[in-house]
Design a protein around this motif. Structure first.
Motif, PDB file in Angstrom:
ATOM      1  N   PRO A 103       9.309 -17.538   3.172  1.00 16.00           N
ATOM      2  CA  PRO A 103       8.881 -16.182   3.520  1.00 16.00           C
ATOM      3  C   PRO A 103       9.482 -15.144   2.573  1.00 16.00           C
ATOM      4  O   PRO A 103      10.655 -15.211   2.216  1.00 16.00           O
ATOM      5  CB  PRO A 103       9.401 -15.994   4.948  1.00 16.00           C
ATOM      6  N   MET A 104       8.649 -14.212   2.159  1.00 16.55           N
ATOM      7  CA  MET A 104       9.093 -13.134   1.272  1.00 16.55           C
ATOM      8  C   MET A 104       9.942 -12.121   2.032  1.00 16.55           C
ATOM      9  O   MET A 104       9.912 -12.044   3.258  1.00 16.55           O
ATOM     10  CB  MET A 104       7.881 -12.418   0.678  1.00 16.55           C
ATOM     11  N   GLN A 105      10.663 -11.321   1.265  1.00 16.21           N
ATOM     12  CA  GLN A 105      11.376 -10.177   1.813  1.00 16.21           C
ATOM     13  C   GLN A 105      10.419  -8.995   1.946  1.00 16.21           C
ATOM     14  O   GLN A 105       9.388  -8.929   1.273  1.00 16.21           O
ATOM     15  CB  GLN A 105      12.544  -9.797   0.904  1.00 16.21           C
ATOM     16  N   ALA A 106      10.786  -8.052   2.819  1.00 19.84           N
ATOM     17  CA  ALA A 106       9.910  -6.914   3.081  1.00 19.84           C
ATOM     18  C   ALA A 106       9.586  -6.126   1.807  1.00 19.84           C
ATOM     19  O   ALA A 106       8.436  -5.708   1.596  1.00 19.84           O
ATOM     20  CB  ALA A 106      10.554  -5.990   4.119  1.00 19.84           C
ATOM     21  N   ASP A 107      10.585  -5.940   0.936  1.00 11.50           N
ATOM     22  CA  ASP A 107      10.330  -5.157  -0.265  1.00 11.50           C
ATOM     23  C   ASP A 107       9.396  -5.891  -1.223  1.00 11.50           C
ATOM     24  O   ASP A 107       8.628  -5.265  -1.961  1.00 11.50           O
ATOM     25  CB  ASP A 107      11.638  -4.776  -0.962  1.00 11.50           C
ATOM     26  N   GLU A 108       9.437  -7.225  -1.199  1.00  9.09           N
ATOM     27  CA  GLU A 108       8.527  -8.005  -2.037  1.00  9.09           C
ATOM     28  C   GLU A 108       7.094  -7.921  -1.517  1.00  9.09           C
ATOM     29  O   GLU A 108       6.135  -7.780  -2.291  1.00  9.09           O
ATOM     30  CB  GLU A 108       8.992  -9.461  -2.085  1.00  9.09           C
ATOM     31  N   ILE A 109       6.944  -8.006  -0.201  1.00  9.46           N
ATOM     32  CA  ILE A 109       5.618  -7.840   0.399  1.00  9.46           C
ATOM     33  C   ILE A 109       5.073  -6.460   0.073  1.00  9.46           C
ATOM     34  O   ILE A 109       3.915  -6.297  -0.332  1.00  9.46           O
ATOM     35  CB  ILE A 109       5.695  -8.050   1.925  1.00  9.46           C
ATOM     36  N   ASP A 110       5.913  -5.444   0.217  1.00  6.50           N
ATOM     37  CA  ASP A 110       5.505  -4.065  -0.051  1.00  6.50           C
ATOM     38  C   ASP A 110       5.030  -3.913  -1.499  1.00  6.50           C
ATOM     39  O   ASP A 110       3.965  -3.331  -1.762  1.00  6.50           O
ATOM     40  CB  ASP A 110       6.687  -3.141   0.232  1.00  6.50           C
ATOM     41  N   ARG A 111       5.791  -4.460  -2.417  1.00  3.82           N
ATOM     42  CA  ARG A 111       5.436  -4.345  -3.831  1.00  3.82           C
ATOM     43  C   ARG A 111       4.143  -5.095  -4.144  1.00  3.82           C
ATOM     44  O   ARG A 111       3.274  -4.584  -4.854  1.00  3.82           O
ATOM     45  CB  ARG A 111       6.581  -4.890  -4.685  1.00  3.82           C
ATOM     46  N   ALA A 112       4.006  -6.300  -3.590  1.00  2.27           N
ATOM     47  CA  ALA A 112       2.838  -7.119  -3.900  1.00  2.27           C
ATOM     48  C   ALA A 112       1.546  -6.521  -3.352  1.00  2.27           C
ATOM     49  O   ALA A 112       0.486  -6.652  -3.970  1.00  2.27           O
ATOM     50  CB  ALA A 112       3.041  -8.524  -3.343  1.00  2.27           C
ATOM     51  N   LEU A 113       1.615  -5.871  -2.196  1.00  2.00           N
ATOM     52  CA  LEU A 113       0.404  -5.336  -1.568  1.00  2.00           C
ATOM     53  C   LEU A 113       0.109  -3.903  -1.955  1.00  2.00           C
ATOM     54  O   LEU A 113      -0.930  -3.360  -1.569  1.00  2.00           O
ATOM     55  CB  LEU A 113       0.523  -5.446  -0.039  1.00  2.00           C
ATOM     56  N   SER A 114       0.995  -3.289  -2.735  1.00  6.03           N
ATOM     57  CA  SER A 114       0.828  -1.872  -3.064  1.00  6.03           C
ATOM     58  C   SER A 114      -0.385  -1.603  -3.953  1.00  6.03           C
ATOM     59  O   SER A 114      -0.845  -0.470  -4.048  1.00  6.03           O
ATOM     60  CB  SER A 114       2.093  -1.351  -3.755  1.00  6.03           C
ATOM     61  N   ARG A 115      -0.923  -2.649  -4.596  1.00  2.00           N
ATOM     62  CA  ARG A 115      -2.060  -2.434  -5.496  1.00  2.00           C
ATOM     63  C   ARG A 115      -3.367  -2.179  -4.755  1.00  2.00           C
ATOM     64  O   ARG A 115      -4.368  -1.822  -5.377  1.00  2.00           O
ATOM     65  CB  ARG A 115      -2.230  -3.615  -6.439  1.00  2.00           C
ATOM     66  N   TRP A 116      -3.397  -2.364  -3.418  1.00  2.00           N
ATOM     67  CA  TRP A 116      -4.636  -2.183  -2.658  1.00  2.00           C
ATOM     68  C   TRP A 116      -4.518  -1.004  -1.697  1.00  2.00           C
ATOM     69  O   TRP A 116      -3.983  -1.148  -0.589  1.00  2.00           O
ATOM     70  CB  TRP A 116      -4.970  -3.451  -1.868  1.00  2.00           C
ATOM     71  N   PRO A 117      -5.042   0.165  -2.075  1.00  2.00           N
ATOM     72  CA  PRO A 117      -5.001   1.311  -1.159  1.00  2.00           C
ATOM     73  C   PRO A 117      -5.795   1.071   0.124  1.00  2.00           C
ATOM     74  O   PRO A 117      -5.525   1.702   1.149  1.00  2.00           O
ATOM     75  CB  PRO A 117      -5.608   2.450  -1.985  1.00  2.00           C
ATOM     76  N   GLU A 118      -6.758   0.131   0.073  1.00  4.38           N
ATOM     77  CA  GLU A 118      -7.590  -0.140   1.254  1.00  4.38           C
ATOM     78  C   GLU A 118      -6.762  -0.657   2.426  1.00  4.38           C
ATOM     79  O   GLU A 118      -7.162  -0.508   3.587  1.00  4.38           O
ATOM     80  CB  GLU A 118      -8.678  -1.163   0.919  1.00  4.38           C
ATOM     81  N   ILE A 119      -5.614  -1.282   2.137  1.00 11.08           N
ATOM     82  CA  ILE A 119      -4.781  -1.827   3.217  1.00 11.08           C
ATOM     83  C   ILE A 119      -3.428  -1.123   3.281  1.00 11.08           C
ATOM     84  O   ILE A 119      -2.444  -1.703   3.748  1.00 11.08           O
ATOM     85  CB  ILE A 119      -4.597  -3.354   3.081  1.00 11.08           C
TER      86      ILE A 119
END
Length: 240
Positions: A103-119
């Motif tokens: 499982p990723m850390q919260a900051d890693e999830i945040d960084r990885a998903l930041s490219r999609w404004p839709e979510i």
């Protein structure tokens, strides 16, 4: 995409990551990106939602459960939650259950998903509720009609021990060539056996041994055009 039913080395708790293009995570353990480099969010819709006849099935469901092999960045969970909110019935409930070795850390999830404004809203809500040390079974009430459970550890062992059954499966491990254990005959049999009669699966993978393992497990199989020029993807049903 994500991880196998390997066992981490002693003292190893996190996926070793590097980052490409600023915000695209790359697993150095498996030598693969976590999602399609074209657009992982759109791939989720093409492969997992369309392949499982979602959201059409949600419109008649009071309760719906999705199993996922490989939580990774949480992209599929967030995009599925976003669409579920658009199509769900009043008082219906979705349980999204993912099996994840690293499982990723919260900051890693945040960084990885930041490219999609839709979510953006879904990403922020998930990150805010994600535990500092994800382990065991992480359960997050995303909203009153949506529960996320991430079961951390060995996928085969945890699924084998699980009493849950699922209406649909997202098979999203790292590529079969990189992580064959996540596509083994034994694990595909467990996936089938934890599918309700008439339930479904979908995957971007189309390797011959994956196809054979899914057929041997008992699924009826369909090949469809893959996402972004990929020749094939697979989906299918457990006979009712």
């Amino acid at each position: 995409m994500t991880h196998s039913n390997m066992t981490p080395e002693p003292g190893e708790s996190a996926q070793p990551l590097t980052w490409h293009d600023g915000d695209m995570p790359y697993s150095t353990a498996f030598g693969d990106h976590f999602y399609c480099q074209t657009d992982g969010r759109l791939e989720c819709g093409h492969v997992f939602h369309a392949g499982n006849s979602l959201p059409q099935r949600w419109q008649t469901a009071d309760r719906f459960s999705i199993g996922e092999l490989g939580f990774g960045t949480g992209l599929n969970a967030c995009e599925t939650w976003r669409r579920w909110k658009e199509y769900r019935r009043p008082a219906s409930h979705l349980h999204f259950v993912s099996f994840e070795l690293y499982p990723m850390q919260a900051d890693e999830i945040d960084r990885a998903l930041s490219r999609w404004p839709e979510i953006d809203a879904e990403r922020q809500a998930l990150v805010a509720k994600w535990p500092q040390v994800p382990a065991g079974t992480v359960t997050v009430a995303l909203d009153e009609q949506t529960t996320l459970s991430v079961i951390c550890g060995d996928a085969f062992a945890n699924l084998s021990a699980s009493p849950l059954t699922f209406d649909a499966w997202f098979l999203d491990g790292f590529a079969p060539s990189k992580n064959s254990a996540m596509w083994s005959a034994e694990l595909m049999q467990q996936v089938h056996d934890h599918t309700v009669p008439g339930g479904s699966f979908a995957t971007y993978a189309a390797a011959g041994f994956v196809r054979r393992n899914l057929i041997a497990a008992g699924y009826s199989l369909e090949r469809r055009p893959g996402f972004a020029g990929k020749r094939e993807m697979l989906c299918g049903r457990r006979p009712a």
